[in-house]
Motif scaffolding. Structure first.
Motif, mmCIF file in Angstrom:
data_model
loop_
_atom_site.group_PDB
_atom_site.id
_atom_site.type_symbol
_atom_site.label_atom_id
_atom_site.label_comp_id
_atom_site.label_asym_id
_atom_site.label_seq_id
_atom_site.Cartn_x
_atom_site.Cartn_y
_atom_site.Cartn_z
ATOM 1 N N GLU A 1 0.827 -1.206 0.000
ATOM 2 C CA GLU A 1 0.000 0.000 0.000
ATOM 3 C C GLU A 1 0.865 1.261 0.000
ATOM 4 O O GLU A 1 2.040 1.234 0.347
ATOM 5 N N GLY A 2 0.224 2.367 -0.384
ATOM 6 C CA GLY A 2 0.865 3.672 -0.292
ATOM 7 C C GLY A 2 1.453 4.140 -1.604
ATOM 8 O O GLY A 2 1.682 3.344 -2.530
ATOM 9 N N PRO A 3 1.712 5.427 -1.703
ATOM 10 C CA PRO A 3 2.285 5.983 -2.933
ATOM 11 C C PRO A 3 3.718 5.517 -3.137
ATOM 12 O O PRO A 3 4.480 5.347 -2.171
ATOM 13 N N ARG A 4 4.075 5.314 -4.388
ATOM 14 C CA ARG A 4 5.400 4.813 -4.743
ATOM 15 C C ARG A 4 6.044 5.726 -5.794
ATOM 16 O O ARG A 4 5.361 6.493 -6.477
ATOM 17 N N ASP A 5 7.362 5.603 -5.928
ATOM 18 C CA ASP A 5 8.102 6.315 -6.969
ATOM 19 C C ASP A 5 8.080 5.461 -8.223
ATOM 20 O O ASP A 5 8.690 4.391 -8.268
ATOM 21 N N VAL A 6 7.352 5.937 -9.246
ATOM 22 C CA VAL A 6 7.080 5.128 -10.433
ATOM 23 C C VAL A 6 7.547 5.868 -11.684
ATOM 24 O O VAL A 6 7.269 7.060 -11.850
ATOM 25 N N LEU A 7 8.226 5.152 -12.564
ATOM 26 C CA LEU A 7 8.607 5.671 -13.875
ATOM 27 C C LEU A 7 7.677 5.107 -14.927
ATOM 28 O O LEU A 7 7.529 3.887 -15.047
ATOM 29 N N ASP A 8 7.039 5.994 -15.693
ATOM 30 C CA ASP A 8 6.301 5.597 -16.896
ATOM 31 C C ASP A 8 7.281 5.750 -18.051
ATOM 32 O O ASP A 8 7.595 6.863 -18.479
ATOM 33 N N LEU A 9 7.780 4.626 -18.562
ATOM 34 C CA LEU A 9 8.853 4.603 -19.546
ATOM 35 C C LEU A 9 8.277 4.403 -20.946
ATOM 36 O O LEU A 9 7.490 3.500 -21.176
ATOM 37 N N GLY A 10 8.707 5.264 -21.886
ATOM 38 C CA GLY A 10 8.065 5.277 -23.194
ATOM 39 C C GLY A 10 6.640 5.749 -23.043
ATOM 40 O O GLY A 10 5.703 5.177 -23.593
ATOM 41 N N ALA A 11 6.484 6.847 -22.290
ATOM 42 C CA ALA A 11 5.173 7.266 -21.778
ATOM 43 C C ALA A 11 4.235 7.812 -22.838
ATOM 44 O O ALA A 11 3.042 7.954 -22.580
ATOM 45 N N GLY A 12 4.731 8.127 -24.026
ATOM 46 C CA GLY A 12 3.859 8.656 -25.062
ATOM 47 C C GLY A 12 3.181 9.932 -24.626
ATOM 48 O O GLY A 12 3.814 10.857 -24.116
ATOM 49 N N THR A 13 1.874 9.993 -24.804
ATOM 50 C CA THR A 13 1.103 11.177 -24.414
ATOM 51 C C THR A 13 0.531 11.067 -23.012
ATOM 52 O O THR A 13 -0.251 11.920 -22.597
ATOM 53 N N GLY A 14 0.890 9.999 -22.285
ATOM 54 C CA GLY A 14 0.487 9.889 -20.886
ATOM 55 C C GLY A 14 -0.747 9.065 -20.627
ATOM 56 O O GLY A 14 -1.402 9.244 -19.597
ATOM 57 N N LYS A 15 -1.065 8.124 -21.506
ATOM 58 C CA LYS A 15 -2.254 7.307 -21.308
ATOM 59 C C LYS A 15 -2.160 6.462 -20.025
ATOM 60 O O LYS A 15 -3.154 6.274 -19.325
ATOM 61 N N LEU A 16 -0.981 5.968 -19.719
ATOM 62 C CA LEU A 16 -0.779 5.220 -18.479
ATOM 63 C C LEU A 16 -0.451 6.164 -17.326
ATOM 64 O O LEU A 16 -0.819 5.897 -16.178
ATOM 65 N N THR A 17 0.198 7.258 -17.627
ATOM 66 C CA THR A 17 0.539 8.250 -16.604
ATOM 67 C C THR A 17 -0.686 8.678 -15.813
ATOM 68 O O THR A 17 -0.642 8.791 -14.585
ATOM 69 N N GLY A 18 -1.777 8.917 -16.515
ATOM 70 C CA GLY A 18 -2.994 9.384 -15.855
ATOM 71 C C GLY A 18 -3.492 8.432 -14.795
ATOM 72 O O GLY A 18 -3.914 8.847 -13.710
ATOM 73 N N GLY A 19 -3.446 7.127 -15.068
ATOM 74 C CA GLY A 19 -3.879 6.145 -14.084
ATOM 75 C C GLY A 19 -2.958 6.090 -12.881
ATOM 76 O O GLY A 19 -3.417 5.928 -11.745
ATOM 77 N N LEU A 20 -1.665 6.231 -13.118
ATOM 78 C CA LEU A 20 -0.706 6.231 -12.015
ATOM 79 C C LEU A 20 -0.912 7.440 -11.112
ATOM 80 O O LEU A 20 -0.878 7.329 -9.884
ATOM 81 N N VAL A 21 -1.151 8.592 -11.722
ATOM 82 C CA VAL A 21 -1.416 9.809 -10.941
ATOM 83 C C VAL A 21 -2.705 9.653 -10.145
ATOM 84 O O VAL A 21 -2.783 10.031 -8.967
ATOM 85 N N ALA A 22 -3.737 9.083 -10.765
ATOM 86 C CA ALA A 22 -5.014 8.891 -10.081
ATOM 87 C C ALA A 22 -4.874 7.991 -8.862
ATOM 88 O O ALA A 22 -5.618 8.145 -7.890
ATOM 89 N N GLU A 23 -3.902 7.084 -8.893
ATOM 90 C CA GLU A 23 -3.653 6.187 -7.758
ATOM 91 C C GLU A 23 -2.758 6.819 -6.699
ATOM 92 O O GLU A 23 -2.456 6.191 -5.685
ATOM 93 N N GLY A 24 -2.316 8.045 -6.933
ATOM 94 C CA GLY A 24 -1.558 8.773 -5.929
ATOM 95 C C GLY A 24 -0.062 8.559 -5.942
ATOM 96 O O GLY A 24 0.632 8.963 -4.999
#
Length: 251
Positions: free
Chosen positions: A42-65
């Motif tokens: 549990e809890g927020p983590r330090d996460v790299l979105d690699l080959g992030a493009g326009t942020g389609k996965l980034t948004g979900g990671l941000v939403a999870e905190g």
């Protein structure tokens, strides 16, 4: 054109269409994002979105905190990511040269991009930036062809490049720096109309690199199919997808 030349063209085809990519590509279900990071607890983590493009996965990671850094080699794609996710640290870089210090990340996630990486160089580089026990997870969306009309559409939407497509959907190979491989799949949908489904297909590399006359024929064929089916002929509909995830742990 050799296979390597075509692969390079496809890998470099997205930037000129970054805004369409941001508008029309699907996101990822939060259940898949949560499963990918589940070993971290549990809890927020330090996460790299690699080959992030326009942020389609980034948004979900941000939403999870989570504390997210996005790395993307294409300037136009990265600009779209910043436009949609301005609070995220966004850096130019590649999977083979990640612009981050050693051992600073809990997880590296890759959405719809691992097949563009050179795994012999990328896997040691990903391991370098991960803490021991950290997670590497690749996610990708694909059509749910168990639905009959979707299977028929996939056949209709093939281009001359699709016929020679060798991009692997299971790109994470075994490596001495990683252990505990685990796969999972999740149901997902993408709200579309006939016209916006065509727009989505036209953000895929196999459609971006073909000649204009073939693309026009492909679009006409897809639209005729969608207008002929009761599921897709009028208004909005849910496009059934499957989101696949493969997860590894840093030793």
């Amino acid at each position: 054109m050799t296979g390597d030349d075509l692969r390079t063209r496809r890998a470099n085809s997205f930037g000129a269409h970054a805004s369409a990519y941001a508008e029309h590509r699907p996101d990822y279900p939060l259940a898949a994002v949560r499963w990918a990071l589940e070993p971290l607890g549990e809890g927020p983590r330090d996460v790299l979105d690699l080959g992030a493009g326009t942020g389609k996965l980034t948004g979900g990671l941000v939403a999870e905190g989570h504390h997210v850094t996005a790395v993307e080699p294409n300037e136009s794609m990265l600009s779209e990511l910043v436009r949609h996710h301005g609070s995220v640290r966004a850096l130019p870089g590649t999977a083979e040269r990640i612009p981050l210090p050693d051992g600073t990340l809990d997880a590296v996630v890759v959405g719809q991009a691992f097949h563009w990486f050179d795994p012999e160089r990328a896997l040691p580089e990903i391991a370098r930036v991960l803490r021991p026990g950290g997670v590497l997870a690749a996610l990708w969306n694909d059509y749910d062809t168990s639905v009959p009309w979707v299977a028929d559409f996939v056949r209709t939407a093939r281009s001359s490049v699709s016929a020679q497509d060798e991009l692997a959907f299971d790109p994470l190979t075994e490596h001495e720096l990683f252990t505990d491989p685990a796969p999972a799949a999740f149901e997902h949908v993408h709200r579309r109309t006939a016209e916006t489904l065509l727009a989505m297909v036209n953000t895929h590399s196999h459609a971006l690199v073909i000649a204009a006359d073939e693309r026009a024929e492909l679009n006409a064929r897809m639209l005729a199919f969608l207008k002929s089916r009761p599921e897709t002929a009028d208004g909005e509909f849910d496009l059934p997808l499957t989101t696949y995830v493969k997860r590894l742990r840093r030793v």
